[in-house]
Write a protein that holds these residues in place. Sequence first.
Motif, short mmCIF file in Angstrom:
data_model
loop_
_atom_site.label_atom_id
_atom_site.label_comp_id
_atom_site.label_asym_id
_atom_site.label_seq_id
_atom_site.Cartn_x
_atom_site.Cartn_y
_atom_site.Cartn_z
N PRO A 187 0.84 -1.22 0.00
CA PRO A 187 0.00 0.00 0.00
C PRO A 187 0.87 1.27 0.00
N PRO A 188 0.39 2.33 -0.62
CA PRO A 188 1.13 3.59 -0.56
C PRO A 188 1.07 4.19 0.84
N ARG A 189 1.79 5.28 1.05
CA ARG A 189 1.63 6.02 2.31
C ARG A 189 0.30 6.77 2.23
N PHE A 190 -0.40 6.83 3.35
CA PHE A 190 -1.68 7.54 3.36
C PHE A 190 -1.65 8.72 4.31
N ALA A 191 -2.35 9.76 3.93
CA ALA A 191 -2.55 10.90 4.83
C ALA A 191 -3.94 11.46 4.55
N HIS A 192 -4.66 11.75 5.61
CA HIS A 192 -6.03 12.26 5.46
C HIS A 192 -6.16 13.58 6.16
N GLU A 193 -6.45 14.60 5.39
CA GLU A 193 -6.54 15.92 6.01
C GLU A 193 -7.96 16.21 6.47
N ALA A 194 -8.04 17.00 7.53
CA ALA A 194 -9.35 17.40 8.06
C ALA A 194 -10.07 18.19 6.98
N LEU A 195 -11.37 18.12 7.01
CA LEU A 195 -12.13 18.77 5.94
C LEU A 195 -12.16 20.28 6.12
N LEU A 196 -12.52 20.92 5.03
CA LEU A 196 -12.63 22.36 5.03
C LEU A 196 -14.06 22.74 5.40
N VAL A 197 -14.20 23.68 6.27
CA VAL A 197 -15.55 24.15 6.61
C VAL A 197 -15.62 25.67 6.46
N GLY A 198 -16.84 26.17 6.35
CA GLY A 198 -17.02 27.61 6.26
C GLY A 198 -16.88 28.23 7.65
N ARG A 199 -17.00 29.53 7.72
CA ARG A 199 -16.85 30.21 8.99
C ARG A 199 -17.89 29.73 9.99
N PHE B 234 -0.23 19.72 9.96
CA PHE B 234 -1.68 19.69 9.71
C PHE B 234 -2.43 19.31 10.98
N GLY B 235 -3.48 20.07 11.26
CA GLY B 235 -4.26 19.80 12.47
C GLY B 235 -5.38 18.81 12.21
N ARG B 236 -5.96 18.31 13.30
CA ARG B 236 -7.07 17.37 13.17
C ARG B 236 -8.41 18.07 13.12
N ALA B 237 -8.44 19.32 13.57
CA ALA B 237 -9.70 20.07 13.57
C ALA B 237 -10.00 20.55 12.16
N PRO B 238 -11.30 20.70 11.83
CA PRO B 238 -11.64 21.18 10.49
C PRO B 238 -10.97 22.52 10.20
N ALA B 239 -10.55 22.69 8.95
CA ALA B 239 -9.90 23.95 8.55
C ALA B 239 -11.00 24.94 8.18
N ARG B 240 -10.94 26.12 8.77
CA ARG B 240 -11.99 27.12 8.52
C ARG B 240 -11.62 28.05 7.40
N PHE B 241 -12.49 28.06 6.41
CA PHE B 241 -12.28 28.94 5.26
C PHE B 241 -13.06 30.22 5.47
#
Length: 443
Positions: free
Chosen positions: A225-237, A294-301
């Motif tokens: 398997p390749p290396r995996f990385a999963h980023e927290a999703l992007l959310v609005g304000r 990279f954080g685990r909390a959703p990224a706020r756009f």
Amino acid sequence: MSTRTRFAPSPTGHLHVGNIRTALHNWMLARQAGGEFWLRVDDTDAERSEERFVHAIRKDLAWLGLHTDGETRQSERLALYEEAFDTLRDAGRIYPAYETQQELELKRKIQLGRGLPPIYDRGALKLSDAEKAQHEADGVVPHWRFKLGHDEAIAWDDGVRGTQKFEPAQLSDPVIRRADGSWLYMLPSCVDDIEMGITDVLRGEDHVSNTAVQIQMFTALGAQPPRFAHEALLVGREGKLSKRLGSLGCDSFRERGIEAQALVAMLARLGTALPVEPIADIEELVETFDLSTFGRAPARFDDAELDRVNAAIVHQMGFAQVSDRLPDGMDESGWHAIRPNISTVPEAADWWRIVTGPVEPRDFDEETRVFLATAEDLLEWSDTPWQDLTATLKERTGRKGKALFLPLRQALTGRDFGPDMGELLPLIGEDRARDRLRKAAES
Ligand code: GLU
């Protein structure tokens, strides 16, 4: 093996800010390692995939400055999936299932009603040969499931989330192929990642449970398997991925006057421990790219933040970068004079109008009109007409500060504020300047 990443959108719509971010991070990951970044068009869903979206995706990546080292399309690789399917079926890792959608839903409801997790009960695996033959004789065409190895522990070291462990028995055997022969996402993606030599899969955390399944698929297909990385999703304000955010694509940013560099600078760092800064040079962003930030909390756009980054990027842009988007006649000195006053490049046209005129007439009182007439008299053209004029006027009239500068600005530009007059007056030119001062004095 050198790093190779891929961005795998389904061409069923335009890219939105969430998948633009995924594309960017995959590009940066590859770029930093001196590797390759590929576009994989996930178009196995023939009904919903459209060619115009494939074009739009390519165009958006180019606009963002994300060069691709190659492109593949799933619709052209069906033979590979067929081959993998045969391999896995022969190895007993794929089995036919005959339940209808309604039956499956009913089973799920019963499980949930009993407080049990809605895991597929492997009913199809328990069928005898005679029962299967009966289904076939009844004309029921099976769909196909991948059989998870319940004794095969699933674990990986995720680039963002750290150690991830899944209990295979707690997962449903995923449906990988529909009764009509069409493919679901899971197996083709694995086959492609193997065949394309993908070393790193970086995607949204909504894929974490897919990864758990796919790790077993890689192994079943005899691949590492390749290396995996999963980023927290992007959310609005407001804290969720709103409809609005989901529809924000490159076109809407462009129309709003957002520069690709601003979007890149913001999305590169959003959701990481690094500060979002107006860094125009993508290579500088690549250097500091680091999955461990990279954080685990959703990224706020936040749109307002993007506007701020954009303004700061615009203030750094050179004439050559914007010249084809400026109004006719606006030259390098015009750009330099106006640049500090704008937040988007198209706004340059508004300010350029105060150079070319006509300017908005103002009401001046008697005393100011006399002052402006004096200004016209004393105006002498040089390389520094503004500095000369204000110095002479100060001496002659005793005015200083706002009383000196504001009426001049108002008469010469029709506005109360704006670009530095020292830079602006040479652009307005002697004739227009005299004309404007005279008209104001006579108003
Ligand atoms: N087409 C999939 C998606 O857009 C790809 C996911 C992946 O990166 O494997 O969600």
